[in-house]
Design an enzyme around this catalytic site. Structure first.
Site, PDB file in Angstrom:
ATOM      1  N   LYS A   1      13.734   6.208  -8.689  1.00 17.37           N
ATOM      2  CA  LYS A   1      13.836   5.720  -7.303  1.00 17.37           C
ATOM      3  C   LYS A   1      14.041   4.206  -7.283  1.00 17.37           C
ATOM      4  O   LYS A   1      14.937   3.701  -6.611  1.00 17.37           O
ATOM      5  CB  LYS A   1      12.564   6.057  -6.538  1.00 17.37           C
ATOM      6  CG  LYS A   1      12.413   5.352  -5.193  1.00 17.37           C
ATOM      7  CD  LYS A   1      11.172   5.730  -4.436  1.00 17.37           C
ATOM      8  CE  LYS A   1       9.982   4.889  -4.765  1.00 17.37           C
ATOM      9  NZ  LYS A   1       9.919   3.585  -4.083  1.00 17.37           N
ATOM     10  N   ASN A   2      13.213   3.478  -8.053  1.00 19.06           N
ATOM     11  CA  ASN A   2      13.254   2.018  -7.973  1.00 19.06           C
ATOM     12  C   ASN A   2      14.409   1.397  -8.747  1.00 19.06           C
ATOM     13  O   ASN A   2      14.552   0.175  -8.743  1.00 19.06           O
ATOM     14  CB  ASN A   2      11.905   1.432  -8.392  1.00 19.06           C
ATOM     15  CG  ASN A   2      10.828   1.738  -7.365  1.00 19.06           C
ATOM     16  OD1 ASN A   2      11.126   2.184  -6.260  1.00 19.06           O
ATOM     17  ND2 ASN A   2       9.580   1.538  -7.738  1.00 19.06           N
TER      18      ASN A   2
ATOM     19  N   CYS B   1       2.619  -3.421   4.649  1.00 20.87           N
ATOM     20  CA  CYS B   1       2.593  -1.970   4.452  1.00 20.87           C
ATOM     21  C   CYS B   1       1.173  -1.638   3.994  1.00 20.87           C
ATOM     22  O   CYS B   1       0.327  -2.510   3.852  1.00 20.87           O
ATOM     23  CB  CYS B   1       3.642  -1.528   3.444  1.00 20.87           C
ATOM     24  SG  CYS B   1       3.151  -1.808   1.762  1.00 20.87           S
TER      25      CYS B   1
ATOM     26  N   ARG C   1      10.711  -0.905   2.758  1.00 21.68           N
ATOM     27  CA  ARG C   1      10.785  -2.337   2.441  1.00 21.68           C
ATOM     28  C   ARG C   1      11.964  -2.640   1.528  1.00 21.68           C
ATOM     29  O   ARG C   1      12.516  -3.741   1.583  1.00 21.68           O
ATOM     30  CB  ARG C   1       9.533  -2.805   1.722  1.00 21.68           C
ATOM     31  CG  ARG C   1       8.242  -2.470   2.292  1.00 21.68           C
ATOM     32  CD  ARG C   1       7.165  -2.876   1.353  1.00 21.68           C
ATOM     33  NE  ARG C   1       7.518  -4.121   0.713  1.00 21.68           N
ATOM     34  CZ  ARG C   1       7.508  -5.304   1.335  1.00 21.68           C
ATOM     35  NH1 ARG C   1       7.171  -5.342   2.598  1.00 21.68           N
ATOM     36  NH2 ARG C   1       7.863  -6.395   0.701  1.00 21.68           N
TER      37      ARG C   1
ATOM     38  N   ARG D   1       2.795  -8.137   1.240  1.00 18.15           N
ATOM     39  CA  ARG D   1       4.093  -8.044   0.562  1.00 18.15           C
ATOM     40  C   ARG D   1       5.142  -8.988   1.174  1.00 18.15           C
ATOM     41  O   ARG D   1       6.153  -8.556   1.708  1.00 18.15           O
ATOM     42  CB  ARG D   1       4.567  -6.592   0.543  1.00 18.15           C
ATOM     43  CG  ARG D   1       3.557  -5.724  -0.182  1.00 18.15           C
ATOM     44  CD  ARG D   1       3.964  -4.290  -0.307  1.00 18.15           C
ATOM     45  NE  ARG D   1       5.082  -4.147  -1.257  1.00 18.15           N
ATOM     46  CZ  ARG D   1       5.653  -2.966  -1.465  1.00 18.15           C
ATOM     47  NH1 ARG D   1       5.249  -1.923  -0.792  1.00 18.15           N
ATOM     48  NH2 ARG D   1       6.642  -2.858  -2.322  1.00 18.15           N
TER      49      ARG D   1
ATOM     50  N   ASP E   1       2.075   1.017 -10.154  1.00 11.65           N
ATOM     51  CA  ASP E   1       2.463   2.297  -9.539  1.00 11.65           C
ATOM     52  C   ASP E   1       1.797   3.493 -10.196  1.00 11.65           C
ATOM     53  O   ASP E   1       1.966   4.617  -9.728  1.00 11.65           O
ATOM     54  CB  ASP E   1       3.989   2.475  -9.585  1.00 11.65           C
ATOM     55  CG  ASP E   1       4.672   1.486  -8.679  1.00 11.65           C
ATOM     56  OD1 ASP E   1       5.903   1.359  -8.762  1.00 11.65           O
ATOM     57  OD2 ASP E   1       3.975   0.811  -7.900  1.00 11.65           O
TER      58      ASP E   1
HETATM   59  C1  EPZ Z   1       8.572  -3.217  -6.439  1.00 11.60           C
HETATM   60  O1  EPZ Z   1       8.117  -3.686  -5.184  1.00 11.60           O
HETATM   61  C2  EPZ Z   1       8.528  -1.703  -6.361  1.00 11.60           C
HETATM   62  N1  EPZ Z   1       9.434  -1.237  -5.302  1.00 11.60           N
HETATM   63  C3  EPZ Z   1       7.095  -1.246  -6.089  1.00 11.60           C
HETATM   64  O2  EPZ Z   1       7.091   0.172  -6.122  1.00 11.60           O
HETATM   65  C4  EPZ Z   1       6.194  -1.762  -7.213  1.00 11.60           C
HETATM   66  O3  EPZ Z   1       4.863  -1.398  -6.940  1.00 11.60           O
HETATM   67  C5  EPZ Z   1       6.312  -3.287  -7.301  1.00 11.60           C
HETATM   68  O4  EPZ Z   1       7.707  -3.656  -7.490  1.00 11.60           O
HETATM   69  C6  EPZ Z   1       5.497  -3.872  -8.441  1.00 11.60           C
HETATM   70  O5  EPZ Z   1       5.935  -3.310  -9.645  1.00 11.60           O
HETATM   71  C7  EPZ Z   1      10.775  -1.183  -5.563  1.00 11.60           C
HETATM   72  O6  EPZ Z   1      11.229  -1.522  -6.644  1.00 11.60           O
HETATM   73  C8  EPZ Z   1      11.645  -0.662  -4.458  1.00 11.60           C
HETATM   74  P1  EPZ Z   1       7.000  -7.371  -6.123  1.00 11.60           P
HETATM   75  P2  EPZ Z   1       8.289  -5.257  -4.804  1.00 11.60           P
HETATM   76  O7  EPZ Z   1       7.909  -8.234  -5.323  1.00 11.60           O
HETATM   77  O8  EPZ Z   1       9.519  -5.790  -5.410  1.00 11.60           O
HETATM   78  C9  EPZ Z   1       4.139 -10.718  -4.416  1.00 11.60           C
HETATM   79  C10 EPZ Z   1       6.582   2.310  -5.372  1.00 11.60           C
HETATM   80  O9  EPZ Z   1       5.494   2.883  -5.319  1.00 11.60           O
HETATM   81  N2  EPZ Z   1       5.349 -11.313  -3.831  1.00 11.60           N
HETATM   82  O10 EPZ Z   1       7.239  -7.235  -7.595  1.00 11.60           O
HETATM   83  O11 EPZ Z   1       8.129  -5.361  -3.310  1.00 11.60           O
HETATM   84  C11 EPZ Z   1       3.792  -9.359  -3.780  1.00 11.60           C
HETATM   85  O12 EPZ Z   1       3.036  -9.554  -2.607  1.00 11.60           O
HETATM   86  C12 EPZ Z   1       6.706   0.865  -4.923  1.00 11.60           C
HETATM   87  O13 EPZ Z   1       7.653   2.822  -5.804  1.00 11.60           O
HETATM   88  C13 EPZ Z   1       5.234 -12.509  -3.136  1.00 11.60           C
HETATM   89  O14 EPZ Z   1       4.147 -13.064  -2.974  1.00 11.60           O
HETATM   90  O15 EPZ Z   1       7.024  -5.893  -5.501  1.00 11.60           O
HETATM   91  C14 EPZ Z   1       3.019  -8.666  -4.880  1.00 11.60           C
HETATM   92  O16 EPZ Z   1       1.671  -9.090  -4.811  1.00 11.60           O
HETATM   93  C15 EPZ Z   1       5.418   0.387  -4.303  1.00 11.60           C
HETATM   94  N3  EPZ Z   1       6.371 -13.071  -2.594  1.00 11.60           N
HETATM   95  C16 EPZ Z   1       3.659  -9.204  -6.166  1.00 11.60           C
HETATM   96  O17 EPZ Z   1       4.400 -10.383  -5.785  1.00 11.60           O
HETATM   97  C17 EPZ Z   1       7.616 -12.485  -2.746  1.00 11.60           C
HETATM   98  O18 EPZ Z   1       8.614 -13.049  -2.248  1.00 11.60           O
HETATM   99  C18 EPZ Z   1       4.630  -8.246  -6.828  1.00 11.60           C
HETATM  100  O19 EPZ Z   1       5.510  -7.787  -5.816  1.00 11.60           O
HETATM  101  C19 EPZ Z   1       7.704 -11.269  -3.451  1.00 11.60           C
HETATM  102  C20 EPZ Z   1       6.558 -10.697  -3.994  1.00 11.60           C
END
Ligand code: EPZ
Length: 416
Positions: free
Chosen positions: A22-23, A116, A92, A121, A304
């Site tokens: 999916k991701n 969410c 998202r 996020r 995850d």
């Molecule tokens: C991706 O989300 C995945 N989704 C998530 O999977 C996964 O849990 C996550 O990466 C972590 O591995 C997809 O790929 C579609 P991040 P993403 O940006 O990109 C902070 C699932 O279950 N952050 O890596 O949104 C954020 O708050 C989903 O399939 C900022 O502060 O996650 C988090 O604490 C859930 N500012 C951390 O970084 C930003 O601009 C990691 O988030 C971006 C992120």
């Protein structure tokens, strides 16, 4: 709303085939925006999120067709540069159109995702990176309004390795003028798969999978013809299902090398795992041993899988500490697992899990995708019947999970 009813206590046995990731498929679908023509993506899982992304791309003016696990995307014409709130609030990952739209059309109007269940996020790092590449970005009425006549290469440093942030900027940089360096980039296999898809379109990208990615912009990219990697989290979820039910299953079409941290922790918990190319043989022990985990960016233990692993530890022998370091509120499954008899205490970002002899079936509610997977894993081992409500969360990320589990001998049915 559909529900899923599971009668627990059955040891899983048999074979299961893993679907596409999916991701990986979500960013690869938005990469098609960077080219003009007929794009084909293979090994696509039939998921709610894929349909949502397809509808969003159709809203932008592209032809979208999903059939037999293949996506066709006609990207000859862009008729809108707006990703409305209705799409973004349900998924998202819609923010992944931001970078490609800016690169292709020089402008984008994308709704801020909003929070969410698992946390605020924010996407501040996506925005900061695009501004460094010359984009003008303002926020108004809950929308990001971005313009960039010509994106230019820049040196970008991420305070946190963000997965979709890395993906958005990699796609923006693919058509930018000059070279972009992303430091402290995310190293997830899905980031690598997107890079490989972009390279197959003619992009010049080096270092994907490491924390420093170098992208040299090119003038034009050709349409996609790409096959997506298997889903490592679906794979790990089935390992957890066999582990918790003292099962004996074979997992086909997976990529064990994407799951080293999970496989190591599963072995420490007493699960027998043998690997043969793209197959895994999983034998669950009589009783799992309790072990501690901390979620970390790849190659660390994936956030995850935190909820599914907690379900396993709920009936392990001893006490485990589970620390969630990525999201600030990814413990929504705890209240539901407690209803099934789990002995869990939360202190900040760490949950203490005291193994109990057995869980008992109960009516429970899914709150987010991986929390719902954790309830399925727990229900498979619980004595009695569990009914999980709001399974649309599950359908976002797992293709036909009740069919795959019933083929493994589980007593599971969907209640319309
Ligand atoms: C991706 O989300 C995945 N989704 C998530 O999977 C996964 O849990 C996550 O990466 C972590 O591995 C997809 O790929 C579609 P991040 P993403 O940006 O990109 C902070 C699932 O279950 N952050 O890596 O949104 C954020 O708050 C989903 O399939 C900022 O502060 O996650 C988090 O604490 C859930 N500012 C951390 O970084 C930003 O601009 C990691 O988030 C971006 C992120």
């Amino acid at each position: 709303m559909d529900k899923i009813e599971i009668t627990g206590g059955i040891r899983l046995h048999g074979e299961v085939t893993i679907s596409g990731a999916k991701n990986a498929v979500l960013p690869i679908m938005t990469a098609a925006i960077l080219s003009s023509g007929e794009n084909i993506i293979k090994n696509v899982p039939n998921l709610r999120d894929v349909m949502t992304m397809g509808k969003l791309l159709a809203h932008l003016g592209f032809g979208f067709h999903l059939e037999d696990n293949q996506v066709l995307l006609q990207t000859q014409k862009v008729t809108s540069i707006e990703a409305p709130y209705d799409f973004v609030k349900t998924m998202r990952a819609s923010v992944l159109v931001l970078g490609p739209l800016l690169a292709r059309s020089g402008k984008a109007r994308v709704s801020l995702p909003g929070g969410c269940a698992i946390g605020a996020r924010p996407i501040n790092l996506h925005i900061k990176g695009l501004e460094k590449m010359g984009a003008k970005i303002t926020l108004s009425e809950g929308y990001i309004e971005a313009t960039a006549k010509q994106l230019k290469g820049a040196a970008i440093y991420f305070d946190i390795p963000t997965v979709t942030g890395t993906e958005n900027l990699m796609m923006a940089a693919a058509l930018a003028k000059g070279t972009t360096l992303i430091e402290n980039a995310a190293c997830e296999p899905e980031v690598v798969d997107l890079a490989n898809a972009l390279i197959s379109m003619g992009a010049d990208i080096q270092g994907a999978g490491t924390s420093i990615i170098k992208i040299t912009g090119v003038n034009k990219l050709r349409p996609l013809d790409y096959t997506v990697i298997p889903d490592r989290i679906e794979t790990a979820t089935f390992i957890a299902a066999a582990a918790i039910t003292h099962g004996d299953i074979k997992i086909n079409k997976c990529r064990p090398e994407h799951l080293e941290a999970v496989i190591n922790k599963m072995k420490e918990a007493g699960v027998k795992i043998t690997q043969k190319n793209d197959k895994l043989i999983i034998k669950g022990p009589e009783r799992l041993s309790s072990i501690d985990i901390k979620t970390m960016p790849h190659p660390g233990f994936p956030t995850d899988m935190q909820a599914q692993f907690m379900a396993m530890m709920a009936i392990a022998d001893g006490t485990s500490l589970i620390t969630e370091n990525i999201f600030e509120n990814r413990f929504m499954h705890i209240a539901e697992l407690k209803r099934m008899g789990a002995d869990l205490q939360v202190e900040g970002s760490t949950a203490t899990v005291k193994g109990v002899k057995t869980l008992t079936g109960a009516p429970v509610m899914a709150t987010d995708l991986r929390a719902s997977a954790s309830l399925v894993v727990a229900a498979l081992a619980a004595q009695g019947i569990t009914v999980i409500d709001r399974v649309y969360h599950l359908d976002r990320g797992y293709e036909r999970i009740e069919n795959k589990l019933s083929l493994l001998g589980a007593k599971i049915r969907r209640i319309k």
